[in-house]
Enzyme design. Sequence first.
Site, PDB file in Angstrom:
ATOM      1  N   GLU A 115     -60.853  85.526  19.541  1.00 19.14           N
ATOM      2  CA  GLU A 115     -62.055  84.668  19.582  1.00 19.14           C
ATOM      3  C   GLU A 115     -61.771  83.799  20.697  1.00 19.14           C
ATOM      4  O   GLU A 115     -60.956  82.637  20.559  1.00 19.14           O
ATOM      5  CB  GLU A 115     -62.706  83.934  18.250  1.00 19.14           C
ATOM      6  CG  GLU A 115     -63.079  85.043  17.242  1.00 19.14           C
ATOM      7  CD  GLU A 115     -63.134  84.488  15.888  1.00 19.14           C
ATOM      8  OE1 GLU A 115     -63.341  85.338  15.040  1.00 19.14           O
ATOM      9  OE2 GLU A 115     -62.694  83.151  15.711  1.00 19.14           O
TER      10      GLU A 115
ATOM     11  N   GLN B 161     -57.842  82.737  15.183  1.00 19.85           N
ATOM     12  CA  GLN B 161     -57.978  81.655  15.869  1.00 19.85           C
ATOM     13  C   GLN B 161     -57.280  80.258  15.025  1.00 19.85           C
ATOM     14  O   GLN B 161     -56.840  79.511  15.466  1.00 19.85           O
ATOM     15  CB  GLN B 161     -59.567  81.173  16.001  1.00 19.85           C
ATOM     16  CG  GLN B 161     -59.665  80.053  16.950  1.00 19.85           C
ATOM     17  CD  GLN B 161     -61.324  80.147  17.550  1.00 19.85           C
ATOM     18  OE1 GLN B 161     -62.098  79.649  16.643  1.00 19.85           O
ATOM     19  NE2 GLN B 161     -61.394  80.454  18.800  1.00 19.85           N
TER      20      GLN B 161
ATOM     21  N   LEU C 192     -67.248  86.718  16.614  1.00 18.74           N
ATOM     22  CA  LEU C 192     -66.605  85.871  15.779  1.00 18.74           C
ATOM     23  C   LEU C 192     -66.672  86.629  14.211  1.00 18.74           C
ATOM     24  O   LEU C 192     -67.342  86.478  13.270  1.00 18.74           O
ATOM     25  CB  LEU C 192     -67.330  84.563  15.637  1.00 18.74           C
ATOM     26  CG  LEU C 192     -67.447  83.853  16.870  1.00 18.74           C
ATOM     27  CD1 LEU C 192     -68.280  82.663  16.580  1.00 18.74           C
ATOM     28  CD2 LEU C 192     -66.278  83.358  17.722  1.00 18.74           C
ATOM     29  N   ALA C 193     -65.529  87.615  14.284  1.00 20.99           N
ATOM     30  CA  ALA C 193     -65.430  88.397  13.152  1.00 20.99           C
ATOM     31  C   ALA C 193     -63.947  88.884  12.881  1.00 20.99           C
ATOM     32  O   ALA C 193     -63.322  89.718  13.509  1.00 20.99           O
ATOM     33  CB  ALA C 193     -66.387  89.749  13.401  1.00 20.99           C
ATOM     34  N   GLU C 194     -63.331  87.936  12.065  1.00 19.14           N
ATOM     35  CA  GLU C 194     -61.750  88.459  12.031  1.00 19.14           C
ATOM     36  C   GLU C 194     -61.472  89.824  11.355  1.00 19.14           C
ATOM     37  O   GLU C 194     -60.610  90.440  11.764  1.00 19.14           O
ATOM     38  CB  GLU C 194     -60.981  87.128  11.035  1.00 19.14           C
ATOM     39  CG  GLU C 194     -60.939  85.948  11.757  1.00 19.14           C
ATOM     40  CD  GLU C 194     -62.276  84.976  11.884  1.00 19.14           C
ATOM     41  OE1 GLU C 194     -63.247  85.311  11.169  1.00 19.14           O
ATOM     42  OE2 GLU C 194     -62.219  84.257  12.511  1.00 19.14           O
TER      43      GLU C 194
ATOM     44  N   HIS D 213     -58.123  74.946   8.701  1.00 16.26           N
ATOM     45  CA  HIS D 213     -57.409  75.357  10.022  1.00 16.26           C
ATOM     46  C   HIS D 213     -55.803  75.014   9.816  1.00 16.26           C
ATOM     47  O   HIS D 213     -55.216  75.583  10.804  1.00 16.26           O
ATOM     48  CB  HIS D 213     -57.950  74.102  10.830  1.00 16.26           C
ATOM     49  CG  HIS D 213     -59.135  74.476  11.268  1.00 16.26           C
ATOM     50  ND1 HIS D 213     -60.356  74.275  10.287  1.00 16.26           N
ATOM     51  CD2 HIS D 213     -59.979  74.753  12.617  1.00 16.26           C
ATOM     52  CE1 HIS D 213     -61.430  74.611  11.133  1.00 16.26           C
ATOM     53  NE2 HIS D 213     -61.177  74.782  12.275  1.00 16.26           N
TER      54      HIS D 213
ATOM     55  N   PHE E 201     -58.401  81.365   8.615  1.00 12.65           N
ATOM     56  CA  PHE E 201     -59.443  82.338   9.022  1.00 12.65           C
ATOM     57  C   PHE E 201     -58.937  83.828   8.549  1.00 12.65           C
ATOM     58  O   PHE E 201     -59.397  84.736   8.692  1.00 12.65           O
ATOM     59  CB  PHE E 201     -60.002  82.086  10.276  1.00 12.65           C
ATOM     60  CG  PHE E 201     -60.812  81.078  10.667  1.00 12.65           C
ATOM     61  CD1 PHE E 201     -60.898  80.163   9.694  1.00 12.65           C
ATOM     62  CD2 PHE E 201     -60.822  80.729  11.676  1.00 12.65           C
ATOM     63  CE1 PHE E 201     -61.400  78.819  10.017  1.00 12.65           C
ATOM     64  CE2 PHE E 201     -61.427  79.521  12.184  1.00 12.65           C
ATOM     65  CZ  PHE E 201     -61.830  78.804  11.235  1.00 12.65           C
TER      66      PHE E 201
END
Length: 326
Positions: A29, A82, A58-60, A129, A86
Site C-alpha cells: 500500500e 504497512q 488497501l487489502a492485506e 500500528h 494489519f
Amino acid sequence: MPQMTMVKAINDAMRVELQRDPNVMVFGEDVGTNGGVFRATDGLQKEFGEHRVMDTPLAESGIGGLAVGLAVQGFRPVAEIQFIGFTPEAFDSIAVQAPRMRYRSGGRYSAPIVFRTPFGAGVKAPELHADSLEAWLTKTPGIKVVCPSNPYDAKGLLISAIRDNDPVFFMEHLKLYFALKGEVPEGEYTVPIGKANVVREGSDVTIITYGAMVHTAVKAAELAEKERGAKVEVIDLRTLSPLDTETIVSSVEKTGRAIVVQEAPYSAGVAADVIALINEHAILKLEAPVKRVTPPDTHLAYQLIEEVWVPDAARIVKAVNEVLDF
C-alpha cells in the site's frame, strides 16, 4: 563509507536486489508513487517501473495472496504490510500458506517471500500500528523472523532475506527508522540470518535482546558499570527465529547470569524461548535465575503512558543488580 538512517539502508537493500535480480518485486500500500509511509521505497518505482514496484489496493489479504502466488511461479516478492497491526488480515498467507509450501509440495515449490512491516513503541503511533507481535510468527515452523537494530544490519539482513529460499518476516522498528545513522557500505553485502551479534563484551552479566531494546540495554550496561563496576555483555539477537543458540549459551556460560529484555508483553514471547534454551543448555553454569524485563501482559499502552509501559534503562539496571546480588 556513507552514513545512512535505517530507513535509507532498507531502501538501499531493495534497490540493490531489484538491480541484481529481475525476479525481485516490491509491492504494498502506497509503496510506489508515494514511496511508502516512511519513504522506505522512495524512488524505487521511478527507477524500476510500476511492473516491479507497484501499489496495491488497501487489502492485506490480497497482498499476502499475491506474494504466495508470485513466489511459487519463481518470483521473489518483497511485500510490505504497512503496519504490523494489519498483519492479521494477511495471516493465512504469512503464517499458513507460505511457511508450509516446501513441505506441502515435497520440495517442488518454495516461497521466497519477504514480508516487511514496521512495528514498535516510542513514536506514539495510533492503536494497532506499533504492537510487538513477533511471537505469532516465531511459533510458526517454516518462516524466519528478523529484527535489525541498526542501519548496517538492516541492509545486510534484508538482502539476505530477499535471497533466502524460504519466507522471512522482516520487522522494522518505527523508532529506529530515523533515530540514528550508521556507516553502511555501498553495493551488496549480507548479514547472515540466524546469527546473533555481541554488541558489548562483558564478564559478569549477559543481557539478551533485539530491536530498539538493544540501545536501551547498552545504556543500562554503561550505567551498571558506572554505578557498581559490573561488566555487562549485550547480545543483539537480530534473528528471532531461528535463535542463535551457540552465541547465547556461550555468553551465559562465561558470565553465569542472564537477563532477557523484550518490548513485547511478558508471556509466551521470544524471552521465554531464550530462557528455555539457557535452561536446557547452560543451567549448571547459572549463578542466579534468569530474569525477564518486559512490559506487562497488556496491550501496548496508549500514547500518553507509552514510556511507562516500555522497559527503560533503569528497569534493566535493577534486574542487573538483582542477579548480581542473588
